[in-house]
Design a protein around this motif. Sequence first.
Motif, mmCIF file in Angstrom:
data_model
loop_
_atom_site.group_PDB
_atom_site.id
_atom_site.type_symbol
_atom_site.label_atom_id
_atom_site.label_comp_id
_atom_site.label_asym_id
_atom_site.label_seq_id
_atom_site.Cartn_x
_atom_site.Cartn_y
_atom_site.Cartn_z
ATOM 1 N N ASP A 27 -11.006 -1.217 1.800
ATOM 2 C CA ASP A 27 -11.342 -0.015 2.391
ATOM 3 C C ASP A 27 -10.253 1.154 1.624
ATOM 4 N N PRO A 28 -10.558 1.695 0.645
ATOM 5 C CA PRO A 28 -9.460 2.648 -0.035
ATOM 6 C C PRO A 28 -9.142 3.750 0.921
ATOM 7 N N LYS A 29 -10.280 4.387 1.748
ATOM 8 C CA LYS A 29 -9.840 5.327 2.776
ATOM 9 C C LYS A 29 -8.624 5.054 3.722
ATOM 10 N N THR A 30 -8.487 3.738 4.045
ATOM 11 C CA THR A 30 -7.395 3.221 5.039
ATOM 12 C C THR A 30 -6.382 2.564 4.504
ATOM 13 N N THR A 31 -6.413 2.741 2.880
ATOM 14 C CA THR A 31 -5.335 2.331 1.983
ATOM 15 C C THR A 31 -4.190 3.319 1.451
ATOM 16 N N TYR A 32 -2.945 3.057 1.815
ATOM 17 C CA TYR A 32 -1.984 4.375 1.403
ATOM 18 C C TYR A 32 -1.034 3.695 0.585
ATOM 19 N N ILE A 33 -1.085 3.944 -0.637
ATOM 20 C CA ILE A 33 -0.235 3.592 -1.745
ATOM 21 C C ILE A 33 0.644 4.687 -2.427
ATOM 22 N N GLY A 34 1.894 4.376 -2.548
ATOM 23 C CA GLY A 34 2.697 5.540 -3.278
ATOM 24 C C GLY A 34 2.565 5.756 -4.618
#
Length: 455
Positions: A255-262
């Motif tokens: 789920d890209p919407k809830t994935t936080y990648i720097g």
Amino acid sequence: MYKCALILAAGQGKRIKSNIPKVLHKVCGKEMVNHVIDNMRNAGIEDVNVIIGKGAELVKDYTKDRKVFYSMQEDQLGTGHAVKCGKDFLQGKDGIVAVFAGDAPLTKIETINNLMEEHISKNNSVTLLSAYVKDPTGYGRIIRDGDEVLKIVEHKDCTEEELKVKEMNAAMYCFDIKELLVSLEELSNDNTQGEYYLTDVIGILKSKGKRVGAVVTDYEDTIGVNSRAQLAEAEEILRNRINNIHLDNGVTLIDPKTTYIGTDVQIGKDTIIYPNNIIEGKTIIGEGCTILQNSRIKDSIIEQGVEIQASIILDSKIGEKTTVGPFAYIRPDSVIGKSARIGDFVEIKKSIVGDNTKVSHLTYIGDAQVGSGCNFGCGTVVVNYDGKAKHKTIIGDNSFIGCNTNLISPVEVGNNSYIAAGSTITSKIEEGDLAIARAKQRNIKGWVNKKGLMK
């Protein structure tokens, strides 16, 4: 050709309503001004000068690792004044200077390159970055004659015809350094605001017959941040960009919407990342890993084939095919070996844990060196702090640590040794020994009745 950059970062940012300078607010885990600095460097610009003012020492502190130069703007008297404050940095240089705002973190590296290439190829004195927008209300309009810019007209000064123009000035520039320095000397603050406007330099150059060009880019590239709402918008845009890069590289995001990648994170192909994960800093994740839900990983190396669930890993290294979690806490300066098991409610602090070692649950290991093939029973604690100093424990290969063991540092446990459950170890255990350090059980007959406690 010599290339340098000025980054305008002197304002506090009233609309963002913060005690820290606006440019230090983070987007995808990195301060906005550091996004701009890094983008400049990645575009081949080595010398970067940051114009600082409000919160100058804080801005210096957060950017010191970037090895930039600084110029001070004591009073904020407009964008032209900010650039004037960087004159000492520019003096004696021959080439081009990019002038960007420190609160605009979304400009792509290729956009910066396109701006500089257009500037050089067309032999412009200045080249602007612009964008077409459906509603340009409030923006300065770019008035053109073909590929040459005639002028920039502020919204309030536009004629009816000029108001129809959809191309707006992004306030990002590439100047010939010598032309800029001469124009700055002619810049005036004779206006209702009493400020020096960098856009006035365009008029000065045009009045001398100099060539002014513009490069059109996507509106997203030009977005500056002036409020918390715009900060959230920038976060979403950059997060989507980052996630799409990893998807294109063969990473599965459930789920890209809830994935936080720097922005600086690297992830190998065939790694699967589940929802609600935060991956920050200069983390490197190898191929074929599974990052299950609810983890935070920062500035760490995760080798291939690792599985992590609902855990925190900070400034550490996890060896290949190791499993971590759920609810494990790997604190900074820890190294976990290959095919190891760090289980639920396990905390590792500044320790080395060898290959194939199992620390399955409810255990604390701090300031320790643990060999390979060890097995930790539930409830083991390395007691590494005496109230004044930290001490080290060394545990050899293939050791068995029984449940509810306390290892009072500094202590050494030899290879192939056993510790009985419930022991408190205070002295060295030789290789192959069994250590038992607990009181002998004693049952007192009829004690409950004698005490009147029978229910």
